[in-house]
Design a protein around this motif. Sequence first.
Motif, PDB file in Angstrom:
ATOM      1  N   LYS A 167       0.841  -1.210   0.000  1.00 16.91           N
ATOM      2  CA  LYS A 167       0.000   0.000   0.000  1.00 16.91           C
ATOM      3  C   LYS A 167       0.872   1.256   0.000  1.00 16.91           C
ATOM      4  O   LYS A 167       0.731   2.134  -0.841  1.00 16.91           O
ATOM      5  CB  LYS A 167      -0.895   0.055   1.250  1.00 16.91           C
ATOM      6  CG  LYS A 167      -2.023  -0.936   1.257  1.00 16.91           C
ATOM      7  CD  LYS A 167      -2.895  -0.777   2.491  1.00 16.91           C
ATOM      8  CE  LYS A 167      -2.235  -1.205   3.774  1.00 16.91           C
ATOM      9  NZ  LYS A 167      -1.889  -2.612   3.870  1.00 16.91           N
ATOM     10  N   THR A 168       1.752   1.321   1.001  1.00 13.69           N
ATOM     11  CA  THR A 168       2.570   2.527   1.142  1.00 13.69           C
ATOM     12  C   THR A 168       3.527   2.670  -0.039  1.00 13.69           C
ATOM     13  O   THR A 168       3.658   3.756  -0.611  1.00 13.69           O
ATOM     14  CB  THR A 168       3.352   2.459   2.470  1.00 13.69           C
ATOM     15  OG1 THR A 168       2.400   2.341   3.526  1.00 13.69           O
ATOM     16  CG2 THR A 168       4.203   3.693   2.673  1.00 13.69           C
ATOM     17  N   THR A 169       4.164   1.583  -0.402  1.00 12.55           N
ATOM     18  CA  THR A 169       5.111   1.620  -1.515  1.00 12.55           C
ATOM     19  C   THR A 169       4.405   2.086  -2.789  1.00 12.55           C
ATOM     20  O   THR A 169       4.948   2.894  -3.552  1.00 12.55           O
ATOM     21  CB  THR A 169       5.718   0.210  -1.718  1.00 12.55           C
ATOM     22  OG1 THR A 169       6.256  -0.218  -0.463  1.00 12.55           O
ATOM     23  CG2 THR A 169       6.797   0.215  -2.766  1.00 12.55           C
ATOM     24  N   LEU A 190      -2.346   8.142   6.190  1.00 11.09           N
ATOM     25  CA  LEU A 190      -3.329   7.827   7.221  1.00 11.09           C
ATOM     26  C   LEU A 190      -2.878   6.651   8.090  1.00 11.09           C
ATOM     27  O   LEU A 190      -3.662   6.102   8.853  1.00 11.09           O
ATOM     28  CB  LEU A 190      -4.670   7.509   6.547  1.00 11.09           C
ATOM     29  CG  LEU A 190      -5.925   8.023   7.228  1.00 11.09           C
ATOM     30  CD1 LEU A 190      -5.887   9.518   7.409  1.00 11.09           C
ATOM     31  CD2 LEU A 190      -7.160   7.640   6.411  1.00 11.09           C
ATOM     32  N   ASP A 191      -1.632   6.254   7.924  1.00  5.31           N
ATOM     33  CA  ASP A 191      -1.095   5.159   8.727  1.00  5.31           C
ATOM     34  C   ASP A 191      -0.257   5.734   9.865  1.00  5.31           C
ATOM     35  O   ASP A 191       0.711   6.454   9.607  1.00  5.31           O
ATOM     36  CB  ASP A 191      -0.237   4.243   7.844  1.00  5.31           C
ATOM     37  CG  ASP A 191       0.217   2.993   8.591  1.00  5.31           C
ATOM     38  OD1 ASP A 191       0.159   2.980   9.835  1.00  5.31           O
ATOM     39  OD2 ASP A 191       0.625   2.033   7.919  1.00  5.31           O
ATOM     40  N   PRO A 192      -0.633   5.440  11.129  1.00  2.00           N
ATOM     41  CA  PRO A 192       0.113   5.997  12.265  1.00  2.00           C
ATOM     42  C   PRO A 192       1.615   5.753  12.172  1.00  2.00           C
ATOM     43  O   PRO A 192       2.406   6.501  12.733  1.00  2.00           O
ATOM     44  CB  PRO A 192      -0.470   5.255  13.466  1.00  2.00           C
ATOM     45  CG  PRO A 192      -1.819   4.811  13.030  1.00  2.00           C
ATOM     46  CD  PRO A 192      -1.754   4.594  11.548  1.00  2.00           C
ATOM     47  N   GLY A 194       3.396   6.223   9.708  1.00 10.40           N
ATOM     48  CA  GLY A 194       3.960   7.327   8.940  1.00 10.40           C
ATOM     49  C   GLY A 194       4.992   6.923   7.900  1.00 10.40           C
ATOM     50  O   GLY A 194       5.896   7.692   7.573  1.00 10.40           O
ATOM     51  N   ASN A 195       4.851   5.711   7.360  1.00  9.21           N
ATOM     52  CA  ASN A 195       5.877   5.258   6.403  1.00  9.21           C
ATOM     53  C   ASN A 195       5.892   6.068   5.114  1.00  9.21           C
ATOM     54  O   ASN A 195       6.948   6.288   4.519  1.00  9.21           O
ATOM     55  CB  ASN A 195       5.670   3.772   6.068  1.00  9.21           C
ATOM     56  CG  ASN A 195       5.934   2.881   7.259  1.00  9.21           C
ATOM     57  OD1 ASN A 195       6.569   3.316   8.215  1.00  9.21           O
ATOM     58  ND2 ASN A 195       5.444   1.658   7.238  1.00  9.21           N
ATOM     59  N   ALA A 196       4.740   6.524   4.680  1.00  7.07           N
ATOM     60  CA  ALA A 196       4.714   7.330   3.448  1.00  7.07           C
ATOM     61  C   ALA A 196       5.414   8.666   3.709  1.00  7.07           C
ATOM     62  O   ALA A 196       6.182   9.155   2.875  1.00  7.07           O
ATOM     63  CB  ALA A 196       3.275   7.546   2.981  1.00  7.07           C
ATOM     64  N   ILE A 277      -4.618   8.476  -0.783  1.00  6.75           N
ATOM     65  CA  ILE A 277      -4.729   8.279   0.677  1.00  6.75           C
ATOM     66  C   ILE A 277      -4.159   6.907   1.037  1.00  6.75           C
ATOM     67  O   ILE A 277      -4.705   5.875   0.632  1.00  6.75           O
ATOM     68  CB  ILE A 277      -6.197   8.375   1.142  1.00  6.75           C
ATOM     69  CG1 ILE A 277      -6.854   9.678   0.623  1.00  6.75           C
ATOM     70  CG2 ILE A 277      -6.277   8.313   2.667  1.00  6.75           C
ATOM     71  CD1 ILE A 277      -8.358   9.764   0.879  1.00  6.75           C
ATOM     72  N   ASP A 278      -3.054   6.914   1.761  1.00  8.04           N
ATOM     73  CA  ASP A 278      -2.411   5.660   2.168  1.00  8.04           C
ATOM     74  C   ASP A 278      -3.012   5.185   3.490  1.00  8.04           C
ATOM     75  O   ASP A 278      -2.966   5.892   4.489  1.00  8.04           O
ATOM     76  CB  ASP A 278      -0.900   5.884   2.325  1.00  8.04           C
ATOM     77  CG  ASP A 278      -0.180   4.597   2.710  1.00  8.04           C
ATOM     78  OD1 ASP A 278      -0.642   3.513   2.302  1.00  8.04           O
ATOM     79  OD2 ASP A 278       0.846   4.670   3.415  1.00  8.04           O
ATOM     80  N   CYS A 279      -3.592   3.993   3.475  1.00  6.88           N
ATOM     81  CA  CYS A 279      -4.338   3.493   4.639  1.00  6.88           C
ATOM     82  C   CYS A 279      -3.497   2.590   5.535  1.00  6.88           C
ATOM     83  O   CYS A 279      -2.564   1.946   5.072  1.00  6.88           O
ATOM     84  CB  CYS A 279      -5.548   2.679   4.164  1.00  6.88           C
ATOM     85  SG  CYS A 279      -6.825   3.691   3.449  1.00  6.88           S
ATOM     86  N   PRO A 280      -3.889   2.517   6.818  1.00  6.29           N
ATOM     87  CA  PRO A 280      -3.242   1.546   7.707  1.00  6.29           C
ATOM     88  C   PRO A 280      -3.739   0.132   7.391  1.00  6.29           C
ATOM     89  O   PRO A 280      -4.755  -0.033   6.714  1.00  6.29           O
ATOM     90  CB  PRO A 280      -3.707   1.991   9.095  1.00  6.29           C
ATOM     91  CG  PRO A 280      -4.991   2.710   8.862  1.00  6.29           C
ATOM     92  CD  PRO A 280      -4.925   3.298   7.494  1.00  6.29           C
TER      93      PRO A 280
END
Length: 411
Positions: A167-169, A190-192, A194-196, A277-280
């Motif tokens: 997802k993040t990648t 939107l992922d706590p 914060g990888n993005a 929007i990058d999701c957890p």
Amino acid sequence: MNTAPGLGWPDNPGDPVNDDVSGVGWPAELATEMEPQTSPVKSPGEAAPAAKPSGTRSKKSGGLPPGHAAWGNTSSGTAETGYVPTNGRGAKASAPRRGPNQGESQLVREALKNATVSRETSPEEAQPETIAAAALKAMAKRGDGDWPRPDHCRVITIANQKGGVGKTTSSVNLAASLAMHGAQVLVIDLDPQGNASTAFGVEHHADVPSVYDVLIEDAPLSDIVVAAPELPNLYCAPATLNLAGAEIELVSKVARESRLRRALDGYDKGKFDYVLIDCPPSLGLLTVNALVGGDELLIPIQCEYYALEGLGQLLRTVDLVKAHLNPQLQVSTILLTMYDARTRLAAQVAEDVRSHFGEVVLNTVIPRSVRVSEAPSYGQSVMTYDPGSSGALAYNEAAAEMAHQPIGRTS
Ligand code: ADP
Ligand code: MG
């Protein structure tokens, strides 16, 4: 009726939604038909991972004023450690940087300049940069400059409740690629974890105004959006760790499922072509907010064993969101990730996904690539870290397909 307790569904929803999402129960058959493969995951021809920098990476966006700061914090290396990341081959890892609205030719010139530098410093190690420059040159030659821009801002949620599927990648590299081809792109992290934000080299420690403030404190999005220091045209709404608490804090908030939508509606999206929007990795309230906030859903699917498990649950959630909260949401794109061409399993998963989902599956598959996994540790997307690598070229192709999707044009 699936009331999905704890997910914030309306207590007395109107229309019952059918729980049975046809055809998504296939992992069981897959599991019996296919043996999990344990072969190494490196793509042929790719070098072993380079040593990661130790200690803190550079934080480069510190001076950017909130809300669309100017481009061009071009510092490299860390202020704290003086460490200058390399690509493991002796050359500086930073890739060509461009000013706003500069075309491919500038990109090529800079890539060639980097290649020259590495030839001067270490002739035998100049090859990779030369390949990268050649790839960029080839892109420029075949007219792969700016892509068509959508006639409206496309808000695309990138979700799959499975962790580690890309997802993040995918958010980071699709965004970078679209931005490199002239689109104005905002990534909402939107992922706590914060990888993005990390991958873009955007600060996201506890004191940084973040998506948490938007969802919980009603801060406007314009207060938290910052320019990504690595690439022009690219902006990020960072996530901080306190977002983890937002799952719980949202429960007692008014309009808990629609807070991101409200923030997006109150924000001048007109300047953006894409909001990703990058999701957890969950189907909690953060992901529900992303599904309510987006018009399109992009599902990355990892070409591996169990890849399809849980997809039915995601699609049921999408149906519930469509029925009660966001009727225009549609699954517009499926992206096959981490494809290992040497395994029969990857081909089988890809085939099954294509036969089930049809044309929303992008033709391009993203290969497993060491460069893709290395890039974030340098605060970069693979598009800038190693633009000639197989992963970068694939993400470039996938982004091109997205830019040409008919959904980008309503008229
Ligand atoms: P998610 O956001 O779905 O949890 P990530 O995008 O963080 O998944 O990817 C999970 C891990 O897999 C990360 O370490 C990432 O670097 C790695 N990864 C993702 N895509 C690839 C790829 N194409 N090749 C190699 N590694 C990858
Ligand atoms: Mg992620």
